[in-house]
Design an enzyme around this catalytic site. Sequence first.
Site, PDB file in Angstrom:
ATOM      1  N   GLY A  15       0.824  -1.200   0.000  1.00 39.89           N
ATOM      2  CA  GLY A  15       0.000   0.000   0.000  1.00 39.89           C
ATOM      3  C   GLY A  15       0.861   1.254   0.000  1.00 39.89           C
ATOM      4  O   GLY A  15       0.636   2.190  -0.764  1.00 39.89           O
ATOM      5  N   GLU A  34      10.099   4.209   7.272  1.00 38.18           N
ATOM      6  CA  GLU A  34      10.116   2.751   7.211  1.00 38.18           C
ATOM      7  C   GLU A  34      10.928   2.228   8.396  1.00 38.18           C
ATOM      8  O   GLU A  34      12.091   2.606   8.569  1.00 38.18           O
ATOM      9  CB  GLU A  34      10.712   2.281   5.875  1.00 38.18           C
ATOM     10  CG  GLU A  34      11.049   0.808   5.808  1.00 38.18           C
ATOM     11  CD  GLU A  34       9.904  -0.146   6.204  1.00 38.18           C
ATOM     12  OE1 GLU A  34       8.820  -0.046   5.635  1.00 38.18           O
ATOM     13  OE2 GLU A  34      10.136  -0.988   7.103  1.00 38.18           O
ATOM     14  N   GLY A  85       6.805  -6.035   2.731  1.00 38.92           N
ATOM     15  CA  GLY A  85       6.656  -7.480   2.571  1.00 38.92           C
ATOM     16  C   GLY A  85       7.203  -8.003   1.251  1.00 38.92           C
ATOM     17  O   GLY A  85       7.423  -9.206   1.113  1.00 38.92           O
ATOM     18  N   ALA A  90       6.957 -14.373  -1.612  1.00 39.70           N
ATOM     19  CA  ALA A  90       7.287 -15.330  -2.662  1.00 39.70           C
ATOM     20  C   ALA A  90       7.055 -14.742  -4.045  1.00 39.70           C
ATOM     21  O   ALA A  90       7.378 -15.386  -5.052  1.00 39.70           O
ATOM     22  CB  ALA A  90       6.461 -16.597  -2.473  1.00 39.70           C
ATOM     23  N   HIS A 395      -0.473 -13.979   5.755  1.00 41.52           N
ATOM     24  CA  HIS A 395      -1.350 -13.095   4.980  1.00 41.52           C
ATOM     25  C   HIS A 395      -2.398 -12.464   5.873  1.00 41.52           C
ATOM     26  O   HIS A 395      -3.594 -12.556   5.606  1.00 41.52           O
ATOM     27  CB  HIS A 395      -2.041 -13.890   3.869  1.00 41.52           C
ATOM     28  CG  HIS A 395      -1.096 -14.495   2.884  1.00 41.52           C
ATOM     29  ND1 HIS A 395      -1.301 -15.713   2.294  1.00 41.52           N
ATOM     30  CD2 HIS A 395       0.061 -14.042   2.366  1.00 41.52           C
ATOM     31  CE1 HIS A 395      -0.311 -15.995   1.463  1.00 41.52           C
ATOM     32  NE2 HIS A 395       0.540 -14.982   1.491  1.00 41.52           N
ATOM     33  N   GLY A 423      -2.903  -3.781   3.971  1.00 40.45           N
ATOM     34  CA  GLY A 423      -3.722  -4.977   4.136  1.00 40.45           C
ATOM     35  C   GLY A 423      -4.792  -4.840   5.205  1.00 40.45           C
ATOM     36  O   GLY A 423      -5.770  -5.594   5.199  1.00 40.45           O
TER      37      GLY A 423
HETATM   38  C1  LIG Z   1       7.228 -15.307   4.017  1.00 40.75           C
HETATM   39  C2  LIG Z   1       6.118 -14.546   3.343  1.00 40.75           C
HETATM   40  C3  LIG Z   1       5.793 -14.842   2.018  1.00 40.75           C
HETATM   41  C4  LIG Z   1       4.761 -14.147   1.386  1.00 40.75           C
HETATM   42  N1  LIG Z   1       4.476 -14.389   0.069  1.00 40.75           N
HETATM   43  C5  LIG Z   1       3.492 -13.711  -0.551  1.00 40.75           C
HETATM   44  C6  LIG Z   1       3.224 -13.899  -1.933  1.00 40.75           C
HETATM   45  O1  LIG Z   1       3.896 -14.668  -2.620  1.00 40.75           O
HETATM   46  N2  LIG Z   1       2.223 -13.177  -2.499  1.00 40.75           N
HETATM   47  C7  LIG Z   1       1.472 -12.303  -1.777  1.00 40.75           C
HETATM   48  O2  LIG Z   1       0.549 -11.707  -2.345  1.00 40.75           O
HETATM   49  N3  LIG Z   1       1.723 -12.078  -0.487  1.00 40.75           N
HETATM   50  C8  LIG Z   1       2.712 -12.749   0.138  1.00 40.75           C
HETATM   51  N4  LIG Z   1       2.989 -12.498   1.456  1.00 40.75           N
HETATM   52  C9  LIG Z   1       2.156 -11.510   2.159  1.00 40.75           C
HETATM   53  C10 LIG Z   1       2.568 -10.091   1.796  1.00 40.75           C
HETATM   54  O3  LIG Z   1       3.937  -9.905   2.087  1.00 40.75           O
HETATM   55  C11 LIG Z   1       1.693  -9.107   2.574  1.00 40.75           C
HETATM   56  O4  LIG Z   1       0.336  -9.418   2.375  1.00 40.75           O
HETATM   57  C12 LIG Z   1       1.949  -7.683   2.114  1.00 40.75           C
HETATM   58  O5  LIG Z   1       3.307  -7.367   2.183  1.00 40.75           O
HETATM   59  C13 LIG Z   1       1.144  -6.710   2.964  1.00 40.75           C
HETATM   60  O6  LIG Z   1       1.285  -5.434   2.397  1.00 40.75           O
HETATM   61  P1  LIG Z   1       1.018  -4.133   3.279  1.00 40.75           P
HETATM   62  O7  LIG Z   1       1.026  -2.984   2.372  1.00 40.75           O
HETATM   63  O8  LIG Z   1      -0.183  -4.378   4.119  1.00 40.75           O
HETATM   64  O9  LIG Z   1       2.237  -4.034   4.301  1.00 40.75           O
HETATM   65  P2  LIG Z   1       3.720  -4.574   4.295  1.00 40.75           P
HETATM   66  O10 LIG Z   1       4.138  -4.990   2.939  1.00 40.75           O
HETATM   67  O11 LIG Z   1       3.818  -5.578   5.394  1.00 40.75           O
HETATM   68  O12 LIG Z   1       4.571  -3.295   4.661  1.00 40.75           O
HETATM   69  C14 LIG Z   1       4.469  -2.654   5.894  1.00 40.75           C
HETATM   70  C15 LIG Z   1       5.791  -1.977   6.174  1.00 40.75           C
HETATM   71  O13 LIG Z   1       5.597  -1.054   7.242  1.00 40.75           O
HETATM   72  C16 LIG Z   1       6.722  -1.108   8.096  1.00 40.75           C
HETATM   73  N5  LIG Z   1       6.283  -0.639   9.424  1.00 40.75           N
HETATM   74  C17 LIG Z   1       5.556  -1.299  10.346  1.00 40.75           C
HETATM   75  N6  LIG Z   1       5.308  -0.509  11.403  1.00 40.75           N
HETATM   76  C18 LIG Z   1       5.906   0.669  11.139  1.00 40.75           C
HETATM   77  C19 LIG Z   1       5.985   1.896  11.846  1.00 40.75           C
HETATM   78  N7  LIG Z   1       5.380   2.075  13.028  1.00 40.75           N
HETATM   79  N8  LIG Z   1       6.703   2.915  11.299  1.00 40.75           N
HETATM   80  C20 LIG Z   1       7.313   2.759  10.083  1.00 40.75           C
HETATM   81  N9  LIG Z   1       7.247   1.613   9.367  1.00 40.75           N
HETATM   82  C21 LIG Z   1       6.528   0.595   9.883  1.00 40.75           C
HETATM   83  C22 LIG Z   1       7.140  -2.554   8.065  1.00 40.75           C
HETATM   84  O14 LIG Z   1       8.509  -2.667   8.453  1.00 40.75           O
HETATM   85  C23 LIG Z   1       6.900  -2.921   6.613  1.00 40.75           C
HETATM   86  O15 LIG Z   1       8.043  -2.698   5.841  1.00 40.75           O
HETATM   87  C24 LIG Z   1       4.020 -13.167   2.109  1.00 40.75           C
HETATM   88  C25 LIG Z   1       4.361 -12.870   3.425  1.00 40.75           C
HETATM   89  C26 LIG Z   1       5.398 -13.549   4.047  1.00 40.75           C
HETATM   90  C27 LIG Z   1       5.749 -13.206   5.461  1.00 40.75           C
END
Ligand SMILES: Cc1cc2nc3c(=O)[nH]c(=O)nc-3n(C[C@H](O)[C@H](O)[C@H](O)COP(=O)(O)OP(=O)(O)OC[C@H]3O[C@@H](n4cnc5c(N)ncnc54)[C@H](O)[C@@H]3O)c2cc1C
Length: 472
Positions: A15, A34, A85, A90, A395, A423
């Site tokens: 996001g 970050e 993430g 993957a 997830h 998410g």
């Molecule tokens: C091992 C693994 C494999 C995966 N494989 C897949 C896949 O193949 N396909 C798929 O669709 N999804 C996969 N996922 C899930 C996917 O990574 C997540 O659904 C996705 O990254 C979530 O996106 P997001 O934007 O919600 O946040 P995220 O991508 O989790 O990003 C959030 C970021 O905010 C940062 N953060 C947290 N708190 C703070 C704060 N207070 N201040 C500043 N920064 C902060 C974190 O460090 C992180 O970098 C996988 C997850 C894991 C753990």
Amino acid sequence: MEHDYDVLVVGSGFGGSVAVLRATEKGYRVGVLEAGRSFSPEDFPPTNWRLRRFLFMPRLGLRGIQRITLLRDVLVLSGAGVGGGSLVYAGVLYEALDPGLREELAPYYEIVREMLGAAEVPFETPAEDVLRRVAERMGAAETFRRTTVAVDFDTCVRCGGCMVGCRYGAKNTLDRNYLRLAEERGAQIHAEREAFLLRRAGGGWEVVARRPGRPGGREVFRADQVVVAAGVLGTLKLLFRSGLGGPHLGERVRTNSESLVGSTAPRSNVDYSVGVAIGSSFFPNADTHIEPVRYPRGSNLMALLGFPLRGYARRLRAFTPRRWSERTVILLAMQTLDNELRVRWTGRRLTTSERTAPAFVPEAREAVRHAAEIMGGIAGAAVNEVLLRTPMTAHILGGACIGAVIDEHHRVFGQPGLHVLDGSTVSANLGVNPSLTIAALAERALAHWPSCGEPDSRPPLGSRVPTPLPRA
Ligand SMILES: Cc1cc2nc3c(=O)[nH]c(=O)nc-3n(C[C@H](O)[C@H](O)[C@H](O)COP(=O)(O)OP(=O)(O)OC[C@H]3O[C@@H](n4cnc5c(N)ncnc54)[C@H](O)[C@@H]3O)c2cc1C
Ligand code: SF4
């Protein structure tokens, strides 16, 4: 030190990265906080035994890409670092199964796939062979398919290391596309800055940040608008601690109705660790989706999270880490079924209650027993599933859902200038890997933002207009 921006984005995952690039393109001065560090391909560990470079536990001096968070009712795996993430994922990109959501997001799915260089996996490996045979045994052979992943197959060496961090620059992580383009247009990324507190200041917002695992040194960032995109747990923690988000914050958190099981051969002359981390999937029924997952040769840390299922208990020794990744096919099951849990704030940390999300998925248990027979292996599951009867998920979704905490433009009810874009806004178990949908939702939200200095054509904040998106 103090910093001023038009827009401050907290978190640089799916996001957050979309928000940073699109807001920058619309003429805003954008900053990003970050919590994790910035990585180059050579910074990723050769195996996940290098805990300092793999796990993210800054209090222990570990500054890698993998967070592991144990709450009362769920064990959550998530990412950390510039690119969120995407560094640890993957790379699998699936559209949501819900037809209404797919239709609404169709143009944005296209944009994200293009940005992430999505491609169908052009080969099959021994793990695919196992999955295909499991699908046949479960009467679902026709649903077997190769995955679409964010990987450049001209560069990929098929090492299976996507979830330890790609050391070959073949995985198209967010720092290599969205964030790089945003930086070229002037966005500033502040790595290793964790947003700790969010408060109103004048007509805008003030964010207090600290350096994870390093004492002192708080910084204050000011911005007219703040986009919270810290992943489900990061976003909920920040909003709860700041007293923002209203009474429905933390409701409808989803595990994607997920279960992680695995089959491990005691010894094997087949190497199941080759390929990309997830190369295929099948649907044993309309609600359930199963993918074979692998770690690369030498990356045997996750063996410690495995435990044999009933009937295999005497063969615990097969779960020793030695050559575990070469001997193991993990099966990741996800479901669209409607179940959830609630995340609450104790005043110091997150906790959970009211869980209806299952501790295990019967279809996953059936699939792993077939896989064990095919491989001459031992069926197991995540240790918390077997011993604690709680689910594990990579997830996690929900908690700041559309219609409950935010409106359909992702604006927090009652808090002008505050947005949530990650998410946590997804109010359903998608039953597929969610990143593509999270990024597409962010593309959709930012497409409706006015350019800097232009009038806003969106309905006023809080107007409860009908939305094609699923709401809480
Ligand atoms: C091992 C693994 C494999 C995966 N494989 C897949 C896949 O193949 N396909 C798929 O669709 N999804 C996969 N996922 C899930 C996917 O990574 C997540 O659904 C996705 O990254 C979530 O996106 P997001 O934007 O919600 O946040 P995220 O991508 O989790 O990003 C959030 C970021 O905010 C940062 N953060 C947290 N708190 C703070 C704060 N207070 N201040 C500043 N920064 C902060 C974190 O460090 C992180 O970098 C996988 C997850 C894991 C753990
Ligand atoms: S398999 Fe994954 S980690 Fe290995 S080169 Fe390909 S994309 Fe990179």
